[in-house]
Design an enzyme around this catalytic site. Sequence first.
Site, short mmCIF file in Angstrom:
data_model
loop_
_atom_site.label_atom_id
_atom_site.label_comp_id
_atom_site.label_asym_id
_atom_site.label_seq_id
_atom_site.Cartn_x
_atom_site.Cartn_y
_atom_site.Cartn_z
N LYS A 111 0.84 -1.20 0.00
CA LYS A 111 0.00 0.00 0.00
C LYS A 111 0.88 1.25 0.00
CE LYS A 111 -1.73 1.68 4.10
NZ LYS A 111 -1.36 3.08 4.35
N ASN A 112 1.89 1.25 0.88
CA ASN A 112 2.66 2.48 1.07
C ASN A 112 3.65 2.77 -0.05
OD1 ASN A 112 1.22 2.91 3.35
ND2 ASN A 112 2.84 2.41 4.80
N CYS A 157 -5.17 12.22 12.84
CA CYS A 157 -5.88 10.94 12.78
C CYS A 157 -5.64 10.23 14.10
CB CYS A 157 -5.43 10.11 11.60
SG CYS A 157 -3.77 9.49 11.77
N ARG A 177 0.10 14.47 13.19
CA ARG A 177 0.63 14.35 11.82
C ARG A 177 0.59 15.67 11.03
NH1 ARG A 177 -1.37 8.64 9.43
NH2 ARG A 177 0.62 8.78 8.38
N ASP A 210 4.62 0.58 11.92
CA ASP A 210 3.43 -0.08 11.36
C ASP A 210 3.33 -1.55 11.75
OD1 ASP A 210 2.91 2.35 10.21
OD2 ASP A 210 3.33 1.75 8.16
N ARG A 229 -8.41 -0.79 4.62
CA ARG A 229 -7.51 0.21 4.04
C ARG A 229 -6.21 -0.43 3.59
NH1 ARG A 229 -5.43 4.23 7.78
NH2 ARG A 229 -4.23 4.64 5.92
C1 LIG Z 1 1.07 6.08 3.26
C2 LIG Z 1 2.31 5.87 4.03
O1 LIG Z 1 3.36 5.63 3.46
N1 LIG Z 1 2.22 5.94 5.36
C3 LIG Z 1 3.38 5.65 6.16
C4 LIG Z 1 4.22 6.90 6.30
O2 LIG Z 1 3.37 7.90 6.84
P1 LIG Z 1 3.87 9.41 6.81
O3 LIG Z 1 4.66 9.64 5.59
O4 LIG Z 1 2.67 10.24 7.05
O5 LIG Z 1 4.81 9.44 8.08
P2 LIG Z 1 6.08 10.37 8.32
O6 LIG Z 1 7.30 9.57 8.11
O7 LIG Z 1 5.91 11.62 7.54
O8 LIG Z 1 5.92 10.72 9.86
C5 LIG Z 1 6.97 10.52 10.80
C6 LIG Z 1 6.84 11.51 11.90
O9 LIG Z 1 7.10 12.82 11.38
C7 LIG Z 1 6.07 13.72 11.73
N2 LIG Z 1 5.94 14.73 10.67
C8 LIG Z 1 5.76 14.34 9.38
C9 LIG Z 1 5.62 15.27 8.39
C10 LIG Z 1 5.64 16.64 8.72
O10 LIG Z 1 5.50 17.53 7.88
N3 LIG Z 1 5.84 16.99 10.02
C11 LIG Z 1 5.99 16.06 11.01
O11 LIG Z 1 6.17 16.40 12.17
C12 LIG Z 1 4.83 12.81 11.88
O12 LIG Z 1 3.82 13.40 12.64
C13 LIG Z 1 5.44 11.59 12.54
O13 LIG Z 1 5.56 11.80 13.91
O14 LIG Z 1 5.33 6.64 7.16
C14 LIG Z 1 4.96 6.28 8.50
C15 LIG Z 1 6.22 6.11 9.31
O15 LIG Z 1 6.95 5.04 8.86
C16 LIG Z 1 4.12 5.01 8.47
O16 LIG Z 1 3.64 4.74 9.77
C17 LIG Z 1 2.93 5.18 7.53
O17 LIG Z 1 2.29 3.92 7.34
C1 LIG Z 2 -0.40 4.75 9.25
C2 LIG Z 2 -0.58 4.11 8.10
O1 LIG Z 2 -1.06 4.63 6.95
P1 LIG Z 2 -1.37 6.16 6.62
O2 LIG Z 2 -0.07 6.88 6.66
O3 LIG Z 2 -1.96 6.09 5.25
O4 LIG Z 2 -2.35 6.64 7.67
C3 LIG Z 2 -0.21 2.69 7.97
O5 LIG Z 2 -0.11 2.21 6.81
O6 LIG Z 2 -0.04 2.01 8.99
#
Ligand SMILES: CC(=O)N[C@H]1[C@@H](OP(=O)(O)OP(=O)(O)OC[C@H]2O[C@@H](n3ccc(=O)[nH]c3=O)[C@H](O)[C@@H]2O)O[C@H](CO)[C@@H](O)[C@@H]1O
Ligand SMILES: C=C(OP(=O)(O)O)C(=O)O
Length: 429
Positions: free
Chosen positions: A22-23, A126, A131, A316, A408
């Site tokens: 998915k990711n 969420c 996030r 995850d 999902r």
């Molecule tokens: C669709 C997808 O690929 N989702 C994955 C992606 O989510 P996602 O890409 O949303 O996760 P991030 O790696 O960005 O988040 C990591 C941390 O950085 C923080 N943050 C992120 C962006 C930002 O602008 N500011 C900030 O503070 C987030 O709140 C979190 O605490 O990576 C996460 C971490 O491996 C996984 O759990 C999710 O499954």
């Molecule tokens: C947190 C997850 O997905 P998303 O970043 O799409 O919410 C996940 O795949 O576990």
Amino acid sequence: MDRIRIRGGNPLNGTIPISGAKNAALPLMISSLLTDDQLTLENVPHLADVEQLIRILTNHGVDYTVAGKRAGQSTASGRTIHFSARNIVDTVAPYELVSKMRASFWVIGPLLARMGRAKVSLPGGCAIGTRPVDLFIDGLRKLGATIEIEGGYAIADAKGGLVGDRFVFPKVSVGATHVLMMAASLAKGETVLENAAREPEVVDLANCLNAMGARIEGAGTATITITGVSQLSGARHAVLPDRIETGTYAMAVAMAGGAVTLTNTRSALLDTALGALKDAGASIRDTPEGIHVTRNGGGIQPVDVVTDPFPGFPTDLQAQFMGLMTRANGTSHITETIFENRFMHVQELARLGAKISLSGQTAKVEGVPVLKGAPVMATDLRASVSLVIAGLVAEGETEVHRVYHLDRGFERLEEKLTACGADIDRISS
Ligand SMILES: CC(=O)N[C@H]1[C@@H](OP(=O)(O)OP(=O)(O)OC[C@H]2O[C@@H](n3ccc(=O)[nH]c3=O)[C@H](O)[C@@H]2O)O[C@H](CO)[C@@H](O)[C@@H]1O
Ligand SMILES: C=C(OP(=O)(O)O)C(=O)O
């Protein structure tokens, strides 16, 4: 609303085909916005998030066709989808669509790079944490975009085109790495991303972008260098195996006992998690088909884990590992460092008889000899599957409600587990 019913006690034996990730699929699909040519993705999993992203892309003007299965192709094979963003008719990603899935915010990168503008609803928080999107905004501004936040939207402009620069992530972000890599592919000159995410899905996206004509080096390390090109072409790319689905089923086998081969996947995608599983008592070995996981006889040993960006233990898989540890012969500690509120499964596991206490970002899990079936509530994607793992060994019947969270990210979960002997079914109402 559908629910899943499990009668615990059966070991798992057989084969589980692993789907495309998915990711990885989500950013790959979004990259179709970068070219007016056709991007063909193979091994796309059939998931609610993929369907939702298709709605979002269609709204921007992307045409897509789903190729039928070929003779001899098993039902387990992912779909091949052709995406064509020849005409982008709308650069607005509205609240109604973006609020349902965080990754849809990522369209901001390709829209800005190709069209010079984008208006994208903020994704909001969420269940697992707040996030924010500050890193995306800071990074895109570094490439020359102006971005205002107005009425819940990020309104971005780069009429003269994006210009490459050096951006140091103050914190590792998978999504912001994807977005800046996509945006910089069409920027003028060189972009250097420091402290970039090293997740396999970042490498998969970089490989696909390079096949489209991008010039990206260093994906999979903390420093990614992107030399912008004036346009990208079409490509054909197969989505990476889902390492989280792989780890989830490996943990299910470690919990229920038995012997299962996970096919269409590879252990190098999740070494740290498989290492923790071995410490917990599972035997894991690579085979030509994939990964063979067994746990016969011996009990589950307690293992401490701390979540970390790749190559660390993935957040995850934290809920699933906690599910496993509820039955360990002793006490384990599970520390979540990525998301501030990713422990919603604790209270639901407790309904099944688990003994877990929380102190800050660490859960202390005291293994119990018996779990007992009960109605439980899925609160987010990975939390819901941790309840399924616990349900596989709980005495009697466990009913997992709010299964839409599970849909999902897990393709045909009941079917895959039933094929290995689990007593699990979906009740639609
Ligand atoms: C669709 C997808 O690929 N989702 C994955 C992606 O989510 P996602 O890409 O949303 O996760 P991030 O790696 O960005 O988040 C990591 C941390 O950085 C923080 N943050 C992120 C962006 C930002 O602008 N500011 C900030 O503070 C987030 O709140 C979190 O605490 O990576 C996460 C971490 O491996 C996984 O759990 C999710 O499954
Ligand atoms: C947190 C997850 O997905 P998303 O970043 O799409 O919410 C996940 O795949 O576990």
